[in-house]
Design a protein around this motif. Sequence first.
Motif, short mmCIF file in Angstrom:
data_model
loop_
_atom_site.label_atom_id
_atom_site.label_comp_id
_atom_site.label_asym_id
_atom_site.label_seq_id
_atom_site.Cartn_x
_atom_site.Cartn_y
_atom_site.Cartn_z
N UNK A 44 0.83 -1.19 0.00
CA UNK A 44 0.00 0.00 0.00
C UNK A 44 0.86 1.25 0.00
N UNK A 45 0.28 2.32 -0.47
CA UNK A 45 0.94 3.62 -0.39
C UNK A 45 0.92 4.08 1.07
N UNK A 46 2.05 4.54 1.55
CA UNK A 46 2.14 5.06 2.91
C UNK A 46 2.57 6.52 2.80
N UNK A 47 2.62 7.25 3.92
CA UNK A 47 3.08 8.65 3.83
C UNK A 47 4.48 8.75 3.21
N UNK A 48 5.29 7.72 3.32
CA UNK A 48 6.61 7.79 2.68
C UNK A 48 6.64 7.09 1.33
N UNK A 49 5.47 6.79 0.76
CA UNK A 49 5.42 6.27 -0.60
C UNK A 49 5.10 4.78 -0.66
N UNK A 50 5.25 4.25 -1.86
CA UNK A 50 5.05 2.82 -2.10
C UNK A 50 6.34 2.07 -1.80
N UNK A 51 6.25 0.75 -1.55
CA UNK A 51 7.48 -0.05 -1.45
C UNK A 51 8.24 -0.03 -2.77
N UNK A 52 9.53 -0.31 -2.69
CA UNK A 52 10.38 -0.22 -3.88
C UNK A 52 10.36 -1.53 -4.68
N UNK A 53 10.42 -1.36 -5.99
CA UNK A 53 10.68 -2.48 -6.88
C UNK A 53 12.12 -2.93 -6.64
N UNK A 54 12.38 -4.20 -6.73
CA UNK A 54 13.75 -4.72 -6.59
C UNK A 54 14.68 -3.99 -7.58
N UNK A 55 15.70 -3.27 -7.06
CA UNK A 55 16.54 -2.45 -7.95
C UNK A 55 17.18 -3.24 -9.08
N UNK A 56 17.40 -4.53 -8.89
CA UNK A 56 18.05 -5.28 -9.97
C UNK A 56 17.12 -5.49 -11.15
N UNK A 57 15.82 -5.22 -10.97
CA UNK A 57 14.88 -5.34 -12.09
C UNK A 57 14.55 -3.98 -12.69
N UNK A 58 15.13 -2.90 -12.14
CA UNK A 58 14.83 -1.55 -12.64
C UNK A 58 15.62 -1.30 -13.92
N UNK A 59 14.95 -0.74 -14.93
CA UNK A 59 15.63 -0.42 -16.19
C UNK A 59 15.34 1.03 -16.55
N UNK A 60 15.98 1.50 -17.61
CA UNK A 60 15.79 2.88 -18.06
C UNK A 60 14.32 3.20 -18.29
N UNK A 61 13.56 2.21 -18.75
CA UNK A 61 12.15 2.49 -19.06
C UNK A 61 11.34 2.84 -17.82
N UNK A 62 11.82 2.50 -16.62
CA UNK A 62 11.13 2.89 -15.39
C UNK A 62 11.21 4.40 -15.16
N UNK A 63 12.11 5.08 -15.87
CA UNK A 63 12.30 6.52 -15.66
C UNK A 63 11.76 7.33 -16.84
N UNK A 64 10.98 6.67 -17.68
CA UNK A 64 10.39 7.32 -18.85
C UNK A 64 8.89 7.08 -18.81
N UNK A 65 8.12 8.06 -19.28
CA UNK A 65 6.67 7.90 -19.32
C UNK A 65 6.15 8.55 -20.58
N UNK A 66 5.38 7.82 -21.35
CA UNK A 66 4.92 8.32 -22.65
C UNK A 66 3.45 8.73 -22.64
N UNK A 67 2.84 8.72 -21.47
CA UNK A 67 1.41 8.98 -21.38
C UNK A 67 0.98 10.40 -21.73
#
Length: 207
Positions: free
Chosen positions: A27-50
């Motif tokens: 769940x979202x908490x006052x300090x945000x959502x839990x983190x995705x495992x950093x080893x699965x994070x890629x450049x596309x996580x920092x881009x948004x085309x919406x």
Amino acid sequence: MLLLSLSLSHYSSNAADFCVADLEIGFQTPSGFPCKNPSFVTASDFKYSGLVTGGNTTNINKVSIIRAFVQQFPGLNGLGMGAGRLDIEPGGAISAHTHWYASEMIYVVEGTVTAGFVSGVATNTVYLNKLSKGEIMIFPQGLVHFQVNTGTETAVVLATYGSEDPGTQIISPALFGNNLPSLLVEKATNIDEAEVKKLKVLLGGSG
Ligand SMILES: *[C@@H]1O[C@H](CO)[C@@H](O)[C@H](O)[C@H]1NC(C)=O
């Protein structure tokens, strides 16, 4: 010992670099959502085309609002910023609303927008600007504000926020778009009951 502390500090600085939200695992908490495992994070996580294209503006306000908040763009988690694209047809408006977690800045990409905000109850002072293409305006956190297309072409506006989840309350639907009894709405707003009922029909409320 030196090596150990170097490697520890290296590790902890990496760990704090980002926390792409994993919207599935918690769940979202006052300090945000839990983190995705950093080893699965890629450049596309920092881009948004919406925000590439605007949405459907066939509605009573003649606007489309597309959000790039943490729920749409999980890479924003914990970074204290968010964005949105507003497309406003001539005569249309982003109606009066507040963001209780964030100040806002808008940049007019296309068109002409008249925008304003109102200060707190001490004076209710209105700060109004007519913005042309390329101009920016800021809206302090929590204050009621709006944007109206006062030009002749579709206005496109980039909005940015000092929060990845700015918290939004739109005044008219909050007052008239629900089942709060009309007589109580009259008391709460000083708007007579007949007009309240009319607004309820317009905004999908009842009562
Ligand atoms: C836009 O929304 C209106 C009202 O909901 C709908 O009738 C229309 O088909 C939509 N247009 C497109 C292109 O989706």
